[in-house]
Design a protein around this motif. Structure first.
Motif: not given
Lengths: 569, 170
Positions: B111-116, B119-123, B155-162
């Protein structure tokens, strides 16, 4: 993206779905209703998957099938395998011979003659009339190895409980025998070994045992075809890696030594009778009880077949010779038949295949195999082998008698000794004899030769296909967690030890997996399991010294028999 | 002779309520459709409740349920889409996520990572997971092809995972 990362990706995907509203329904009422109704276990559907909600109508369809099947069975009962009609408790006979450990069996409610529970210890054998619901339990803290005739060798983890779920019977000489048995694993884990198949099931799963096929249109054939399909799929994906293997093909445990000088003028001994060529007063009766002539004939026939089978399994695009595979399995069954007697006599060896590779057994098998192939040992060769075998038999006995912390230490020491033994025996053979015993390709993979330590490795090797040391450590520690009953914190410590040990042994990661190693037949590149075993003894010592274990966990660690083999993807 | 012991009376409803969500989520994680996950979750519990199972605590019970669930999942295919060794890797990944709290710590961190995410990634995440839009629809919005969407989401999921792993290990 590799497979490991793919699963990590799926974890994130699952978490994102949940955060965006995906929820599991509440099944409580539905499950309670089904339990109260006493619904028969539901067969799992084959794809396509059912619509949401529980599937109706499968049970009536199966019942109809059973009625039709019963009508056909009435006509064919005498000549074909008969599937047990639903709702009728039928009995079929299997034979049990325990080689290591002990078991307890019961057959509650099996008709027409309920059999009282009984216990079998190592070296004992008896017939067992089984029906659905019959139970078998491993007794004691060790693994159990047993011959379940007509299926083959079955190994269980400590405290394993098995229950017969269903069976197929056939009638032979007026006796109903089991042709196939499906076992539910209530607790623990069970492995069924044949020379070309290794099937394993853990608690909650099921294992189907099948007798060696008599003809081509059998379930076994279907299973082999299924393996072939999987194999071809994997072969296609891994074709490019095969090129690497070509350069590594010569790295084998049993590299053929320089040919012995041919001695054409030397007279061969008279053909051996069914008795042993190499004797030992301590085991005279057991060795005399084996039909070595028959053993030799079987080994002589099997040896080139095994090499051919392995060659095909490792050739991308080649078709599995199903007839050869079935024949190999049937021949292997004949070799297995001799094992309980040898084990009962106390011939030292690590597990059943350790006894099969005992120096005395190897020497006699070698002599009878060469005899069956028309290339008998000469008098000089026989004398030289007798000397060598006496030395190796003494060393083997000493390894066996030596007290050790870990069971696997004995296995490691025995394997190293036997590798030397096979090389020394091979040195004494002529080129022709050596080519007959080790046909081309037979020593590339464990299990490809009856005269190599690979046959002792296969039952204990647990391949862990992994990307790197960390990947292996995670999967292996997960297995240890279950096997030893570790909590999460201890499991984490074990994982760290494993990762460090793997990083310190880069040789284990040098050779990438070949197609046959990724297949479901559990054939491993020669030497891979032996190297993993040596490393494992090291990391087990570190765990015992550096990780805080309960007395029970420590005992289980010392008794561990599985060898976790890193297979680099 | 030690016969297989029948299990003592259990709080069946409590047992199902405690674990059903994790079994169902595990099956979804393996790739089961919601419908198949529904069916196999029920079958998994029926096997647990019918079998004489010696309960050795929550941890072992969950491991048992996962093993049954993955076996049932494999058997539900005429040609399984993966091998048992692959499922070992899957289970290791899952237990790393679920830990002892069913993945709650992980989800909180997510949840915290999603809030961060901006732009395009969140969308893109919103379109795929909240609006359940198809890959084609997302591609049209971002003027990229289907493969491009697939790569972007990975790529987005990988960012979130990290991001999650940093928070969980902190």
């Amino acid at each position: 993206m590799n497979e490991h990362n793919d699963w990590q990706d799926r974890v994130v995907d699952a978490a994102l779905r949940e955060l965006h509203g995906e929820r599991a329904p509440d099944f409580t009422e539905s499950i309670l209703r089904q339990l109260q109704a006493g619904t028969a276990p539901t067969p799992v559907p084959a794809s396509p998957p059912p619509r949401r909600g529980r599937r109706p109508g499968l049970v009536p369809l199966l019942a109809l099938g059973a009625v039709c099947g019963a009508a056909a069975a009435a006509i064919l009962f005498a000549i074909l395998p008969v599937t047990q009609p639903q709702g009728v408790r039928q009995v079929a006979r299997v034979e049990l011979a325990v080689m290591v450990g002990a078991i307890e069996c019961s057959a509650p409610g099996v008709l027409p003659e309920p059999e009282p529970p009984f216990r079998l210890a190592a070296g004992e054998r008896r017939d067992w009339n089984i029906g659905t619901g019959s139970r078998l339990m491993a007794v004691g803290d060790g693994e159990v190895d047993m011959l379940v005739r007509p299926f083959g060798v079955v190994t269980t983890l400590p405290h394993t409980q098995l229950e017969v779920r269903s069976m197929e019977r056939y009638v032979k000489n007026g006796v109903a025998a089991a042709g196939a048995v499906t076992l539910a694993v209530v607790a623990g884990a069970v492995t069924w070994h044949t020379l070309i198949r290794t099937e394993r099931a853990e608690a909650g799963g099921q294992l189907r045992l099948e007798k060696p096929a008599d003809g081509p249109d059998t379930g076994e054939l279907a299973a082999l075809r299924q393996q072939l399909l999987l194999q071809q799929q994997q072969n296609a994906e891994l074709q490019h890696r095969n090129q690497e293997l070509e350069t590594q093909a010569s790295r084998t445990v049993l590299a053929p030594p320089a040919p012995a000088a041919a001695r054409p003028d030397e007279p061969a001994l008279a053909p051996v009778a069914a008795g042993p060529t190499f004797d030992d007063p301590k085991y005279r009766d057991a060795l005399a009880a084996v039909d070595w002539k028959a053993m030799g004939a079987v080994s002589n026939e099997m040896t080139p077949m095994l090499a051919k089978l392995l060659e095909v399994l490792d050739t991308p695009g080649a078709e599995l010779p199903v007839d050869v595979a079935i024949q190999v399995q049937k021949l292997n069954q004949k070799l297995i038949e001799q094992l309980p007697g040898l084990m009962k006599a106390g011939l030292p060896g690590y597990g059943p295949n350790g006894v099969f590779t005992n120096p005395l057994v190897v020497g006699n098998s070698l002599a009878s195999t060469l005899q069956a192939g028309g290339q008998p040992l000469s008098a000089n060769q026989q004398a030289a082998l007798a000397n060598l075998l006496a030395g190796f038999a003494a060393e083997n006995q000493s390894i066996h008698d030596q007290p050790r912390d870990f069971d696997l230490e004995q296995f490691a020491a025995e394997t190293a000794m036997k590798d030397r033994m096979y090389a020394s025996l091979s040195d004494q053979l002529t080129t022709e004899q050596r080519n007959a015993i080790y046909p081309e390709g037979s020593t590339r993979f464990d299990g490809g030769s009856l005269f190599a330590t690979g046959v002792t490795m296969r039952p204990y090797a647990d391949a862990i296909v992994s990307d790197n040391a960390g990947d292996f450590a995670r999967m292996a520690s997960h297995k240890l967690e279950q096997q030893l009953g570790l909590d999460e914190a201890t499991s984490t410590q074990v994982r760290q030890v494993l990762e460090q040990a793997m990083l310190a042994t880069p040789d284990l990661w040098r050779d990438r997996a070949s197609p046959v190693e990724l297949g479901s037949n559990s054939f491993m590149r020669a030497g891979r399991t032996a190297a993993a075993l040596q490393a494992q003894v090291g990391w087990m010592r570190q765990i015992a010294s550096n990780v805080s274990l309960t007395p029970d966990q420590r005992k289980k660690l010392f008794a561990l028999k599985r060898v976790y083999v890193p297979v680099p993807r | 002779m030690h016969a297989v012991k029948a299990e003592p009376q259990r709080d069946v409803a409590g047992l199902v309520r405690e674990h059903q969500a994790e079994v169902w989520r595990f099956l979804r994680f393996l790739g089961a459709t919601p419908e198949l996950a529904d069916d196999l979750t029920q079958e998994t519990f029926l096997q647990l409740l019918r079998a004489p199972f010696e309960d050795q605590g929550r941890h072992k019970r969950l491991a048992w349920l996962r093993t049954v669930a993955r076996n049932l999942f494999l058997k539900s295919f005429r040609r399984p889409p993966m091998l048992p060794v692959d499922l070992d890797a899957a289970e290791a990944a899952w237990t790393g996520f679920a830990r002892d709290d069913g993945g709650e710590e992980w989800r909180q961190a997510m949840r915290g990572c999603l809030d961060q995410l901006e732009g395009r990634a969140r969308e893109a995440v919103r379109m795929q997971y909240e609006e359940r839009k198809s890959r084609e629809a997302i591609g049209a919005a971002f003027r990229i092809g289907g493969d491009g969407v697939k790569s972007m989401m990975r790529r987005i999921r990988e960012l979130l995972r990290r991001c999650v792993e940093r928070q969980v290990s902190a």
